[in-house]
Each structure stands twice: as C-alpha cells, then as structure tokens.
Scaffold this active site. Structure first.
Site, PDB file in Angstrom:
ATOM      1  CB  SER A   1      -0.574  -0.253   0.968  1.00 15.83           C
ATOM      2  OG  SER A   1      -2.054   0.875   1.308  1.00 15.83           O
TER       3      SER A   1
ATOM      4  CG  ASP B   1      -6.393  -3.767  -3.100  1.00 12.66           C
ATOM      5  OD1 ASP B   1      -6.320  -3.044  -3.657  1.00 12.66           O
ATOM      6  OD2 ASP B   1      -4.941  -3.801  -3.281  1.00 12.66           O
TER       7      ASP B   1
ATOM      8  CG  HIS C   1      -5.388  -2.151  -0.249  1.00 16.89           C
ATOM      9  ND1 HIS C   1      -4.818  -1.887  -0.544  1.00 16.89           N
ATOM     10  CD2 HIS C   1      -4.900  -1.778   1.419  1.00 16.89           C
ATOM     11  CE1 HIS C   1      -3.822  -1.297  -0.590  1.00 16.89           C
ATOM     12  NE2 HIS C   1      -3.671  -1.002   0.433  1.00 16.89           N
TER      13      HIS C   1
END
Lengths: 389, 389
Positions: free
Chosen positions: A154, A328, A361
């Site tokens: 991320s 995601d 995610h």
C-alpha cells in the site's frame, strides 16, 4: 500538562539528525528525529539489510508486540527466524514515517525541536519522497549504503517505488505490494472524505485539539471506518459478516412482538466497524492522519519525470517484484500492471505476480500462503544473485 | 419559529390518510401523508399507470423543475412526451417515500399529526415494504388497481422488487435497475459510516437539531461525499478529474518557489465532492437520511420467504426486466444475475440486460443511450401484450 516535555521524552528508539531535512515544499525541518526498529543482524559487509516500509496507519513495530496495543507486529507473520523475511539471514529495518506519530518527527513534535508547542496543523506538507529521504538518512546512519531490498504494501509500496526511482544505486531489489505509481482520483476522493470527517468533529478545534487535551475521536473513527471498508473486498465482508445481526445493547426493541427481529439489533458488520474506529483513535494522531493521507495524494512517480513512468526507472539495475491481489479494488491489479509495463519499457528486471484471493487490499497483512511463498522465493533468488551467504 | 405550523402547511401536493398505516415494526403511523406528482393522463380503464420509485436521495419531482434546487427533474431525460417513459401514452406517478423529507410523513412531520413537535429520531423504523405499502394507498386513492409498470433504480429498484413480491396482482411489469434483492454487507457498512458521520457532527444534538434551528451540515455532507464516491466508478472519476489540480482559494501556498506546484492547490475531485456535500445538505433532512438508509439495510426479499428468493415470486405473472451496469460496484451485476436466476427458477417472465458503461451506479441517472433504448423497448413490448392503445 506540559505537552512539550512529554514530546521530547520520546519513548521510541530513535535517532536525531541536527541538520534536519529540507522538504520538497522548501521548508527545512530541523532537527529531524526518526524512530525505528531493527530485527536480525547486519552482516560485516552491510549487504543484507531489508527496509520494510509501513502503510498509512502502520508503524515501526513490524515484528514485535506493539507497545500501545499489545498486539503482535503487523508483519510478525512474515518477519522472523525462518520466515519469508528471514531474520536469520537478513537485517530488517522498519522506520516510522516522517509525519507519523510513533516517535518520528511529525505534527505532534515540538515546533522548534525544543520546548515550543507542537506543530499541529502547521506541520509542513510532506511527500513520499520526503518520507523516503528521511529513511535514507537512517539507513546511512546504520552504516548501510545499499539496501539488499526495500519492501512494503500500500503506501509502503509507494515508498518502495520512490526509493527505486530516487536512489537506484542503493536498492538491489524492490517489492512494491498492492500499490500504484500514483494515487488515483478515487483514492484521493476517499482520503478527502476522511479529512472532512475529521474537520467535522467538534473536538477538532481547528487542529489545536491537544491544547485542551482532546482528540477528534469521532471524526477520526469515521475516517478509519470508511477506509477500513476500502481495505476489504465485498466478498470478504460477505464471508465474514453477511447480513448477520446482533442485539444492540444501547437500543431497546421498539416492540418485542414486532415481526422483524431486526429492530433493536444491529448488523455485525456495523459493530465490527465501530470497534475498528474506536480502537484506532487510541493509537493514532489526527494531524498525522491528515499529513500522511496528503502525502499519498501527492504521489505520482511519473510526474517527477515529465509524465513518463518508464523514464523514472531508466537504466535501473534494481530487480523488481510487483505483487497485486485480485480482489483489491483500492489499488487494483491494473495499476500494478501499468507499473510492470513501464518497468519493462525501461528494460528493468521485473516480475509481476497477481495473487488470487478474495481478501481485498488488506491481503498483504493477512494469512495468504501464495503471497508468503512469492516473497520468500523472490528474496531467496535475489540473495543468490547478490552472493549473500 | 413555530416549527409545527410550518410542517402542517405542506407545500407539496399530497394526500392524507386519516387511518394511517401499521408499520412492520408494529407501530401505527396515523395520519399518513404522502406527497406525490403525476405526469400524463390516466386512461379511462386506469390501465396505463407507471409508478416510478425514487432512490435514497431522490424525491417525487422526477420530470419537472425541482422546487428547491431549480434543477431539472432527476429523470426528466426519460419521462416526458415521446421519451422512453412516454407521457403521451402512460400516466406516471412518483411518490416521495415514507420517511422522506419532501412532504411525505417522515421524521420532520409533527408527532401527533397536529401541533406537537417533529418526530425527529423517534420516527419509527420503516422498511422498504412499509414504503411500498404507503405507495399502494396512494395508487388506490388515484383509482388504480393494477399498475402497468413499476420502475426504479437503486433503492427505487428495491421498491420495484418489493411491489412485485407483495402485490403480484397489482404489477403487470417490473423494472428493477441497478438494484439487488438484499443489501450487502459492504453497502450496510457504507451506510453505517454515513450515519456515524452525522452523529459526529456537533450540530446533530442527539437528533434534536431542529430545536435550535440547526442542521448537522458537516456530518451530512461527509455522508453524502462518501456515498457519492460509491455512485461513480473508478474509471468515471479518472475520466472526469484524473489528478488535475486547482488553486484552493482558502490556502496560501507554503512557499511560492516550492518545486511542487501542488501545495496550496487542491485536486479537482476534492472540490467537486465538497460541492456535492454542501449542496445536498440544503435540500435533505439528516433524520430522513438515517431512516431511509436503515430501510435499505433491512431490505432482504428472500428473508420474508424463508430465505428462498424464488419463493418470493412463486406463481408471479409479472413481466420483469432486470437492468444492471457493468461498472456499478455498489450494486454489481452479479447481484442482478442472482435476481434473474431466482425469477427463472420461479418460472417468471424475465429478461436481464447488463448495460456496458463506465459510469458506475449512477448510470441510471445519466445519458446512456443503450439504457434508454432498453427501457423504451421493454415498456413498448409490454404495452402491446397488455393491449394498451
């Protein structure tokens, strides 16, 4: 309460650079304090260091019990003796990001580095490049010129890309996970809503909440709740909660004989989100949240190179392993594929793995054996090429 | 200000039912006022009526200038002479939902129907079935037994399904658009965050904001902003805004010579969302938002029939046209497909159309020629089968 004294008495392991750091916005931030943790042992040649970059709400406690929450480190599953990021072999560094609230210089730090009041909302805007530049100072301080690997998910993946683009000779291998080379309009939009939620809280006090010993807990909780939905997939939410209900202890049933048992109950997913929100505000600073989400929004590697992403990596010798997760939707696979294509165009050594999972995610933080195998395999292969023992 | 008097002086066309309505929760709501608008002319046989059901933040002003915003009706593109929902042929009815804030009984209504203070947060929980039951009273009042068609998008589509399941003999054709037979865990989660955003506003005052002439504008705006992101697709946001920036008039640049022009500017998508939030709070009541989002969360047609969705439509003679949009991630095509399968299992007359578009959930409100053709074609075909002139 003397806020400043508490701030100077930094309870986190840290290093302070008196000369500070000149930020991209032009402001010189001095002194600069960076809090970090290490795991494993640095080799005599200083060639086995892996920098692990944390995500928006993560911190440096990657592989040990968190001092505030008492929970295991956020990557304790991956970092340790015999684990994919093997501390018997590698020296692992994790640094609280610039602008954070776990000991590195950020909005909570005293403004002049001394006894003045905290920066608060006046803390200068920082970029992912600033965050990485501050990390580079720590890495140098530890006696390391070239990192064996930089790895993160991320916002951690954004840092990996920024490292590779800014310091190509200092990164042997790079693993950006569930990331992108720029923050999308949708992601900027979600960040903006979370900022507005914080501003809407009466305890926000224009950002000077610390003056009265307050925190904008409700607004920060709303921000966290919303963000948390984006970290999961629809499938994961359905699998975990579906439409199951539980009795809401705060609401009496409207009518005990009502045909719908739902009244006076709440959905489990609501209860879960409320818990996520309220536990988050106990460990995170609102001004840090604002500062770091802004840094994510600014992020656009190509922009620094005339809009050409491959130009950012021209001539690189870094080995890349790009990882995405099929479910995601915050950093979708398509964005990782764009990165892979640009790196291919730059003739870089790049492999790209999409992990098939319904966890969304957050999969990079969860038990996902295929992902673990990918990390272990890539690092082992690179270690062989690098001639590591 | 005498709130109650203002409330009784309902500026919207409406009908009041003295006997009221018994809600699913067991509470009898009397009197019941329903505000509605009609377009076109009812045939002598009363067989050409189309009920158009509005979405969460819509209202009865579907095909005319909105009295508060001055903007065109939300479906003016579809409803009118010669348009797909042709008012030269059909008599179109649109009713403000029970619990709404445009003239139908809702949290703003006086509690005893007379001079008492508004219901506010004490307004009883309503369900989509309650909303539909209240609509049925209006339809009967207009002298119509069987509707030629019921049509609506998003929460409007939920009402369509509820009509078809509850009053199968009163619905000749049903068109649920961008809808689902139950509200998913992800959608409940988003709704819950929007409610928490309202609760976090200092002007919320425990739901009694009207006492001091306040509205929880910031919280409601945050709720709207977040919801608005979910109505669009990532592609639509990227196409409309990308990462373009504009100067933020409220923020001075940190340093005019800063290398990043971004500081002191904001992304266009942020400016757009702020506008969406602030214009919404001028026309919508926060307690209505809470009431209606709750009704959506409760919605689960199968639950009322032992968990079997097809059983809800057993023996139905209604003709269904299910419409979904390929880039809608709030009510994804898969959920429409589930409906279509259940209706097939019930041997219903059902067609299912997925419109290929990048406009996301909101596509049913936007210019989408394939969608318009689908609606026009289905209604014309049904009119022929029904023997309408």
């Amino acid at each position: 309460m003397d806020q400043s004294a508490a701030l100077i008495d930094n309870p986190h392991s840290h290093v302070t650079f008196g000369e500070g750091l000149e930020l991209e916005c032009g402001i010189a931030l001095a002194p600069l304090t960076m809090a970090y943790r290490t795991y494993g042992t640095l080799s005599a040649a200083a060639d086995n260091a892996i920098l692990v970059c944390h995500a928006l709400t993560g911190d440096q406690y990657a592989a040990e019990t968190h001092p505030l929450t008492g929970k295991p480190g956020w990557w304790a599953r991956l970092i340790g003796a015999g684990l994919p990021i093997d501390t018997d072999r590698f020296f692992v560094i994790c640094i609280n990001v610039l602008g954070g609230c776990m000991g590195s210089t950020g909005p909570r730090s005293p403004r002049d580095g001394g006894v003045a009041e905290p920066w608060g909302t006046e803390f200068p805007p920082v970029t992912i490049r600033d965050i990485v530049a501050a990390q580079a100072k720590v890495v140098t301080h530890l006696g390391i010129h070239r990192l064996f690997a930089v790895i993160g998910g991320s916002m951690g993946g954004m840092q990996v890309l920024s490292w590779a683009a800014t310091y190509p000779d200092r990164v042997f291998a790079a693993v950006p996970i569930a990331a992108a080379s720029f923050h999308s309009a949708q992601n900027i939009a979600f960040n903006e809503v979370s900022r507005q939620a914080i501003f809407a809280d009466p305890d926000w006090r224009g950002g000077r909440y610390w003056v009265d010993g307050l925190v904008p807990a409700r607004g920060l909780a709303v921000a966290r709740m919303m963000a948390h939905i984006t970290y999961l997939s629809e499938e994961a939410l359905t699998r975990k909660f579906g439409r199951r209900v539980r009795r809401d202890p705060h609401v009496a049933p409207v009518d005990a004989d009502a045909p719908l048992s739902l009244f006076g109950e709440m959905f489990e997913v609501e209860s879960y989100l409320r818990h996520q929100g309220s536990s988050f505000v106990r460990r995170f600073d609102a001004n840090s949240y604002l500062t770091i989400t802004r840094a994510m929004d600014y992020f656009d590697v190509a922009m620094d190179h005339g809009g050409d992403l491959s130009a950012a990596f021209a001539g690189t010798r870094t080995r890349f392993c790009i990882v995405s997760f099929s479910s995601d939707w915050l950093f979708p696979t398509a964005q990782s594929r764009t990165m892979a294509r640009a790196l291919n165009k730059a003739a870089a050594n790049v492999s790209f793995v999409e992990i098939d999972t319904d966890k969304g995610h957050d999969a990079f933080l969860l038990d996902e054996p295929d992902f673990d195998r990918t990390i272990r395999g890539f690092l082992s292969g690179c270690a062989e090429h690098a001639g590591l023992g």
